[in-house]
Structures are given as C-alpha cells and as structure tokens.
Design a protein around this motif. Sequence first.
Motif, PDB file in Angstrom:
ATOM      1  N   UNK A   1      45.559  50.455  39.405  1.00 34.74           N
ATOM      2  CA  UNK A   1      44.450  51.006  40.187  1.00 34.74           C
ATOM      3  C   UNK A   1      43.216  50.106  40.123  1.00 34.74           C
ATOM      4  N   UNK A   2      42.989  49.473  38.976  1.00 38.40           N
ATOM      5  CA  UNK A   2      41.868  48.540  38.861  1.00 38.40           C
ATOM      6  C   UNK A   2      42.085  47.327  39.760  1.00 38.40           C
ATOM      7  N   UNK A   3      43.334  46.861  39.822  1.00 31.85           N
ATOM      8  CA  UNK A   3      43.686  45.748  40.718  1.00 31.85           C
ATOM      9  C   UNK A   3      43.323  46.094  42.157  1.00 31.85           C
ATOM     10  N   UNK A   4      43.764  47.266  42.614  1.00 35.34           N
ATOM     11  CA  UNK A   4      43.532  47.654  43.997  1.00 35.34           C
ATOM     12  C   UNK A   4      42.047  47.915  44.252  1.00 35.34           C
ATOM     13  N   UNK A   5      41.358  48.494  43.283  1.00 31.84           N
ATOM     14  CA  UNK A   5      39.913  48.714  43.403  1.00 31.84           C
ATOM     15  C   UNK A   5      39.198  47.377  43.590  1.00 31.84           C
ATOM     16  N   UNK A   6      39.561  46.375  42.791  1.00 33.85           N
ATOM     17  CA  UNK A   6      38.944  45.063  42.910  1.00 33.85           C
ATOM     18  C   UNK A   6      39.266  44.380  44.224  1.00 33.85           C
ATOM     19  N   UNK A   7      40.506  44.558  44.690  1.00 28.27           N
ATOM     20  CA  UNK A   7      40.891  43.943  45.959  1.00 28.27           C
ATOM     21  C   UNK A   7      40.086  44.511  47.125  1.00 28.27           C
TER      22      UNK A   7
END
Length: 419
Positions: free
Chosen positions: A143-149
């Motif tokens: 979820x952090x990956x997608x939030x950053x993207x």
Amino acid sequence: MYRAPRGTQDLLPEVQAQWRHVTARAEALCKLYGYQRIETPVFEEAGLFQRSIGSTTDVVEKEMYTFPDRSGESLTVRPEGTAPVVRAFLDRRPGAGEGPVRLYYIGPMFRHERPQKGRMRQFHQMGAELFGTDAPYADAETMAFLHGFLAGAGLRGVSLEVNSLGDPECRPAYHARLTEYLAARDGQLCDDCRRRRERNPLRVLDCKSERCVRATADAPSILDFLCGPCRDHFAAVESALSSAGVPFSRNPRMVRGLDYYRRTTFEFVIPGMGAQNTVAAGGRYDGLAQLLGGKERVPAIGFAIGVERLLMLLGEGDDASPAADVFLVTTSAALLPEAFRRKMELVAAGVRADMDYEGRSLKSQFRRADRSGAKVVLVFGEEEGRRGAVGYRDMAKGIQEEIPAEEAMRRLRGVPKEG
C-alpha cells in the motif's frame, strides 16, 4: 474507411508524454522496492480465468473474449493480470530465491463491456504482486508503494481505504450472519443482488445501486467476526501503515467476492466521484495458488491500476516533449543535400534534429520550426554557404547571428571550441 474497433483507441503521440511519465514513475519505484518485470502471454487457457475470477462473475459470464484455437483448445485473451502472473510463478518460479518474490507487469487487457470514459474494451493495466510472505509488513509495503506511485504521478485528493476479509476459519460465520441479514431484506435488493444473495453474499455489499446501498446500510461488519489471528494481523497492518506515514481509513463494506482472498483488502479512492471513484485496488490472495493447481499455499498480495483511467484522472498533460532540439532551414532546394548531411551528423551525436525535405518557403519552414519546439534554428543560405557559415537563431532569445558552420555544429553537440 476503417476505424478503431469500438471500445479501443489509438494512443497518439500527443498522449505519449503522459504515458512515459506514468510508466517511468512506476518502473523507478519498482526498482526501488525490488520488483522485477514479468511479461505473460496475451492469451491463456480459458480455465485459468474461469477458476481464478469465478465462473459466476460478470467478467467470465459476459466480458471475456474466448475462442477455440485450431486444436480445439479454449483460449481467452487476458481480462486481468494477476492470474497469469500466479500461473507463471507456479510454473517457473521467476525471481525465486531467498525471501519474498516481487513481480510487476504493464500490458494490455481485454474485456467486452460497455465502453465509457476511462473504461475501454482494450485497456492497459499496471500491477505488482508480492509472493512468499503473509507478514503484515508486506501488506503495508504494497500500500505504501501504491501511495507513493499515485502521489508521484501527480494525482491529488486520493484516500486509502482498508478492510480485512478474515480467513477460512472465521469468514463462514460472517457469511451465515450476512446471508440471514440479506434474506430479511430480499425485497429491497436489486435483481442482481437477489441472485447473488445465496451464491455470494459478500458481493451484495459491493453493489453500487442506491437501493442496495440503502438496504445494507446497517449490515453486520466483517471486522466484528474476525478470529484472533486475523484481528491481530489487521491491527499490525494498520500499525505498519501509520509508522510508514501512509494515511488510511477503515471501510468494512469493502469486499472481494472470491474465496481465495484472505485478510487485507484495500482501495485508493477519490471521494465524490460516485460509483467510479476507485483509482486502484488490491488485496491478499493467499488461496489463489492452490486454486490454480499449486501443491501448497503461497501467501501473496498485490494490486492493479488501469492506466487509461489514471491518465483520465490526471487530465491533459502539457509536458509533451518537443519534436526537435534543432531545426534546419534552407533558402533553396540546392542546399538540401548539405542541410541533410548536417542533420544526420547531429542525430548521430544524439541531438534531436529535423528539417523540411520539400524545400518549402522560408515562412513555412520557420512556422514548422516553431511548432517543433526547437531551441535553435540553423539557416542554410547561399551567401552564407560561400563563406562556410550558417545562420544560428536562438529561438528563446529571438537573436540570429552568422557563425562558421563547424562552430555551429560544435555548439549543438556541446563540444567546446578548440584552442
């Protein structure tokens, strides 16, 4: 006159800058997080999707492009990316080694549905899958990956919603309670949800029909039925998200209608956009590998995001790259050979250069040079040519000077003047 088939589109040069921006951002983050790219076939055995997506879903019943090949085997053009990646993982174990395996994909998908803005019959999807661990930190990382993207892509006003679906130990009790609740409100549900109520009660909570939303407003929450391990896992996911600085809220109505989903599920949404407010979605699917024939349970979590929908939400881009850095103009057709030779020298040196091959008027050539976005225009004239010189026009400053042709080439190649 042939046109693109209904529900498809040509990705013309004017939208390619945004595509490059979005995909470059995704691939940079994948490298940062340790994801490796995987490419799967555009078509697979039809059974792969019938088993993974579910034979009673709209995708399988109405939207898949399925056809027999010459040997009679039933093949389907892929409607989504997760099942093929899981199949490839089970078949070849790509990237397998010590620790979790992280894979990502970017490619076209196909569904026969009603075309509308942001939703096409051929569309592109980006997704990432993490195999080999059921630790809550893997969920938070995804979820952090997608939030950053999404933040890096420039999308604003997005919020993360999370939920837990429990597991085979605790979910049956919730199913029984939810089925009982829905049976008492059968007359208030839409026709589709009356059919779903017995076969797949969780999908009723995902219905966007206003009557179903009202009828299930006080439906029992799955979070109240979680067993101890699932409750602890969800609490650890929320704690890890907080420590990573990723804001989120709970949404107990967020469900997945397939049994192989376990525990964490999540969506990134833009409030106020109605039924089409979901930007990206994902979840933990620890049961999928065994459903597809794997001998053992493979914990996994992933997400998918539609590229066309993301670009629609981002709006029109204004960062399109210029067609040329340098535009070469000639005052007569006799100078075309020399201008072409110089153009090819620049291209070989890595400089984007363009020119008019038709020998049009100077006014027409300068107009095209302006449209190209070129920073410099080289003017090849007969008088200048006899002196071994060219006109060098700085488009930003609006200044033109006559300099030796070789000096102009050194400037444009970034090579300092000798001596």
